[in-house]
Design an enzyme around this catalytic site. Structure first.
Site, short mmCIF file in Angstrom:
data_model
loop_
_atom_site.label_atom_id
_atom_site.label_comp_id
_atom_site.label_asym_id
_atom_site.label_seq_id
_atom_site.Cartn_x
_atom_site.Cartn_y
_atom_site.Cartn_z
N ASP A 105 -2.44 56.47 -2.35
CA ASP A 105 -1.65 56.32 -1.12
C ASP A 105 -0.87 55.00 -1.19
O ASP A 105 -1.48 53.94 -1.36
CB ASP A 105 -2.63 56.32 0.07
CG ASP A 105 -1.91 56.15 1.41
OD1 ASP A 105 -0.68 55.87 1.42
OD2 ASP A 105 -2.59 56.27 2.45
N GLU A 117 -3.46 30.58 -18.53
CA GLU A 117 -4.55 31.34 -19.14
C GLU A 117 -3.94 32.44 -20.02
O GLU A 117 -4.57 33.43 -20.32
CB GLU A 117 -5.50 31.91 -18.09
CG GLU A 117 -4.84 32.67 -16.97
CD GLU A 117 -5.85 33.20 -15.96
OE1 GLU A 117 -6.79 33.89 -16.37
OE2 GLU A 117 -5.68 32.92 -14.76
N CYS A 167 -7.02 30.63 -12.90
CA CYS A 167 -5.85 30.33 -12.04
C CYS A 167 -5.88 28.91 -11.47
O CYS A 167 -5.05 28.57 -10.62
CB CYS A 167 -5.76 31.36 -10.91
SG CYS A 167 -5.62 33.03 -11.51
N THR A 191 -2.37 44.29 -9.16
CA THR A 191 -2.39 42.84 -8.92
C THR A 191 -1.89 42.07 -10.15
O THR A 191 -2.31 40.95 -10.38
CB THR A 191 -3.80 42.36 -8.50
OG1 THR A 191 -4.72 42.61 -9.56
CG2 THR A 191 -4.29 43.06 -7.26
N SER A 204 -15.00 39.00 -7.48
CA SER A 204 -14.01 37.90 -7.45
C SER A 204 -13.50 37.67 -6.02
O SER A 204 -13.31 36.53 -5.61
CB SER A 204 -12.85 38.15 -8.43
OG SER A 204 -11.98 39.15 -7.95
N HIS A 248 -4.32 30.22 -3.09
CA HIS A 248 -4.06 30.93 -4.34
C HIS A 248 -3.84 32.39 -3.95
O HIS A 248 -4.62 32.95 -3.16
CB HIS A 248 -5.25 30.77 -5.28
CG HIS A 248 -5.24 31.75 -6.41
ND1 HIS A 248 -4.13 31.90 -7.22
CD2 HIS A 248 -6.16 32.65 -6.86
CE1 HIS A 248 -4.38 32.86 -8.11
NE2 HIS A 248 -5.61 33.32 -7.91
N LYS A 299 -7.51 37.31 3.84
CA LYS A 299 -8.93 37.60 4.05
C LYS A 299 -9.74 36.31 4.13
O LYS A 299 -10.63 36.17 4.96
CB LYS A 299 -9.46 38.46 2.89
CG LYS A 299 -8.95 39.87 2.93
CD LYS A 299 -9.87 40.82 2.25
CE LYS A 299 -9.59 41.18 0.87
NZ LYS A 299 -10.35 42.37 0.45
N ASN A 344 1.02 38.57 -8.99
CA ASN A 344 0.17 37.45 -9.38
C ASN A 344 0.82 36.60 -10.47
O ASN A 344 1.22 37.14 -11.51
CB ASN A 344 -1.17 38.00 -9.88
CG ASN A 344 -2.25 36.95 -9.93
OD1 ASN A 344 -2.00 35.76 -9.70
ND2 ASN A 344 -3.47 37.38 -10.24
N SER A 366 -11.03 31.83 -11.23
CA SER A 366 -12.27 32.57 -11.46
C SER A 366 -13.10 31.88 -12.52
O SER A 366 -12.59 31.18 -13.39
CB SER A 366 -11.95 34.00 -11.92
OG SER A 366 -11.47 34.75 -10.85
N1 COA Z 1 -4.04 52.28 3.49
C1 COA Z 1 -4.24 50.98 3.80
N2 COA Z 1 -5.18 50.21 3.18
C2 COA Z 1 -5.92 50.79 2.20
C3 COA Z 1 -5.76 52.14 1.85
C4 COA Z 1 -4.77 52.89 2.53
N3 COA Z 1 -4.54 54.18 2.25
N4 COA Z 1 -6.62 52.42 0.85
C5 COA Z 1 -7.32 51.28 0.60
N5 COA Z 1 -6.90 50.30 1.43
C6 COA Z 1 -7.35 48.91 1.49
C7 COA Z 1 -8.86 48.77 1.42
O1 COA Z 1 -9.46 48.94 2.70
C8 COA Z 1 -8.97 47.33 0.93
O2 COA Z 1 -8.75 46.42 1.97
P1 COA Z 1 -9.87 45.33 2.34
O3 COA Z 1 -10.20 44.63 1.06
O4 COA Z 1 -9.19 44.46 3.34
O5 COA Z 1 -11.02 46.09 2.87
C9 COA Z 1 -7.78 47.21 -0.02
O6 COA Z 1 -6.88 48.25 0.33
C10 COA Z 1 -8.14 47.35 -1.48
O7 COA Z 1 -8.87 48.53 -1.60
P2 COA Z 1 -10.11 48.62 -2.61
O8 COA Z 1 -10.71 49.97 -2.49
O9 COA Z 1 -11.00 47.44 -2.44
O10 COA Z 1 -9.29 48.51 -3.97
P3 COA Z 1 -9.79 48.46 -5.44
O11 COA Z 1 -11.20 48.90 -5.59
O12 COA Z 1 -8.75 49.19 -6.22
O13 COA Z 1 -9.75 46.89 -5.82
C11 COA Z 1 -8.91 44.71 -6.28
C12 COA Z 1 -8.79 45.97 -5.39
C13 COA Z 1 -7.99 43.63 -5.71
C14 COA Z 1 -10.33 44.21 -6.26
C15 COA Z 1 -8.46 45.08 -7.72
O14 COA Z 1 -7.10 45.38 -7.72
C16 COA Z 1 -8.75 43.99 -8.73
O15 COA Z 1 -9.83 43.97 -9.34
N6 COA Z 1 -7.78 43.02 -8.98
C17 COA Z 1 -7.94 41.96 -9.94
C18 COA Z 1 -8.88 40.86 -9.47
C19 COA Z 1 -8.32 40.02 -8.35
O16 COA Z 1 -7.14 40.00 -8.08
N7 COA Z 1 -9.21 39.28 -7.68
C20 COA Z 1 -8.84 38.42 -6.59
C21 COA Z 1 -9.58 37.13 -6.54
S1 COA Z 1 -9.11 36.03 -7.85
#
Ligand code: COA
Length: 386
Positions: free
Chosen positions: A29, A79, A111, A152, A201, A233, A242, A275, A308
């Protein structure tokens, strides 16, 4: 003596994809990417564009002949190193034409690297007020096609000139640092993509923010009211939001709303780029000061850096009178607008193309400072448009 950011600039590669296109291609979606993750576009690099390419494009327009004569330290936070031994800062030093009696090196801690570079630069200037230090954050964030981290990703660089009597932001002496040995994201030597526990993370990032913020309030006797804005960051734009909501949940709703409004201004560019790894916090700072509706001289801006692994740091700076004259909002918007939009097929094809340093080859990329040739494992960069 006041020390801080005198000039700053960013550069991103001239290609991007639309996150709605990516969502359709991955059968997700689109709201998950645009609302849940908070990204509209994502910068994409070609194999002929690396951290030197981005660092040169970010730094070169900032520096006058006088700067090049005064800089005695070049620091690259990254990195995405292109060599296990030689620092990219040494190559950057030569390509930029910095005077020879300088120290040049690279810093790595996910980062967080550029933040360490800025603090090192600040200490150096305090001891040597006449010198200037160039700090560049340059990275290519890649998790792999169709991976959990794919939405990301991003690429680009931010260059900062650190000097005495800076014209943009005076850094304060209030840093709170935090180190925790955690495997939330890491890239063992030889691995093309990082290992990542994305949800861990997120958790460590938020908890780290809460810890350094609370320690900052205790040590420096501050509250949310002391900050005109806080930059985070930004691995993806929802992440900082968040942490902000979690960190200030016990504060007055008016303080939270005010900081959230500034946060939205700090993510204007990141929404279109993704990113930058170590440059992300500083892209947020540029976005904030170029797009903020209510910021004034002497306002305090908090900066939350997170790498991280994990190292976090909270510190702050005060806006200098006339800082608006040092910015380049028009140029930055033009850079983003002029990029070429790629289809998902084109992006996937570019993603799989890689430089093999063991094969001598010449390349043709219109972008200035792109890789022109690989010869005997050395990267040679195009240095002028001629
Ligand atoms: N409409 C609106 N929001 C939606 C949605 C939809 N149809 N489907 C999912 N979402 C939201 C979820 O509720 C979640 O929001 P929340 O975190 O506020 O609850 C968000 O979208 C992400 O969904 P999630 O299921 O957690 O996604 P994911 O399992 O694919 O993982 C990351 C997302 C960011 C963890 C993943 O992309 C990742 O590992 N990125 C690299 C690491 C990173 O960037 N870490 C950050 C700290 S350094």
């Amino acid at each position: 003596m006041n020390v801080g950011i005198d000039k700053l600039n960013f550069f991103v590669p001239p290609q991007y994809i639309d996150m709605v296109d990516l969502a359709h291609a991955r059968d997700v979606d689109p709201n998950k990417f645009t609302i849940g993750i908070g990204q509209d576009q994502m910068a994409v690099s070609k194999m002929t564009q690396d951290i030197i390419t981005f660092a040169m494009h970010a730094a070169q327009p900032l520096l006058t002949a006088e700067d090049l004569a005064a800089i005695d330290m070049v620091i690259v936070g990254t990195e995405t190193g292109i060599d296990e031994s030689k620092a990219s800062a040494v190559i950057l030093h030569r390509l930029l034409g910095v005077q020879p009696f300088a120290r040049s090196f690279e810093i790595k801690e996910a980062c967080y690297g550029a933040t360490a570079g800025i603090q090192f630069a600040k200490n150096h200037i305090q001891a040597n007020p006449e010198s200037k230090v160039l700090v560049v954050a340059s990275d290519i964030a890649r998790y792999g096609l169709a991976s959990g981290g794919e939405p990301t990703q991003g690429a680009g660089a931010v260059a900062l000139l650190i000097t005495a009597d800076p014209r943009i932001l005076t850094l304060e002496d209030d840093n709170v640092m935090l180190t925790q040995d955690i495997y939330d994201f890491w890239r063992p030597v030889g691995h093309q993509y990082p290992m990542v526990d994305g949800h861990l993370s997120n958790e460590v990032y938020i908890n780290s923010f809460k810890q350094v913020w609370q320690e900052n309030c205790r040590r420096n006797k501050r509250t949310a009211a002391d900050y005109a804005a806080i930059c985070f960051h930004i691995p993806y734009t929802k992440m900082g939001k968040k942490a902000l909501l979690a960190g200030f949940e016990s504060d007055e709703p008016a303080q939270q709303d005010r900081l959230l409004a500034r946060y939205e201004e700090s993510i204007t560019y990141s929404r279109r780029v993704g990113n930058l790894y170590t440059g992300s916090l500083y892209l947020g700072l540029i976005s904030l000061i170029e797009n903020a509706t209510i910021l004034n001289e002497n306002d305090r801006i908090g900066l939350f850096s997170y790498g991280s692994g994990a190292v976090a740091e909270f510190f702050s700076g005060r806006l200098v009178k006339g800082y608006q004259q040092q910015l380049n909002k028009q140029g930055h918007e033009a850079l983003l607008d002029a990029r070429q939009k790629l289809s998902i097929e084109e992006y996937e094809q570019l993603f799989d193309e890689k430089i093999d340093v063991d094969v001598n080859k010449t390349f043709n990329d219109d972008l200035l400072y792109s890789i022109q040739e690989i010869r005997d494992t050395i990267r040679y960069y195009k240095e002028s448009n001629e």
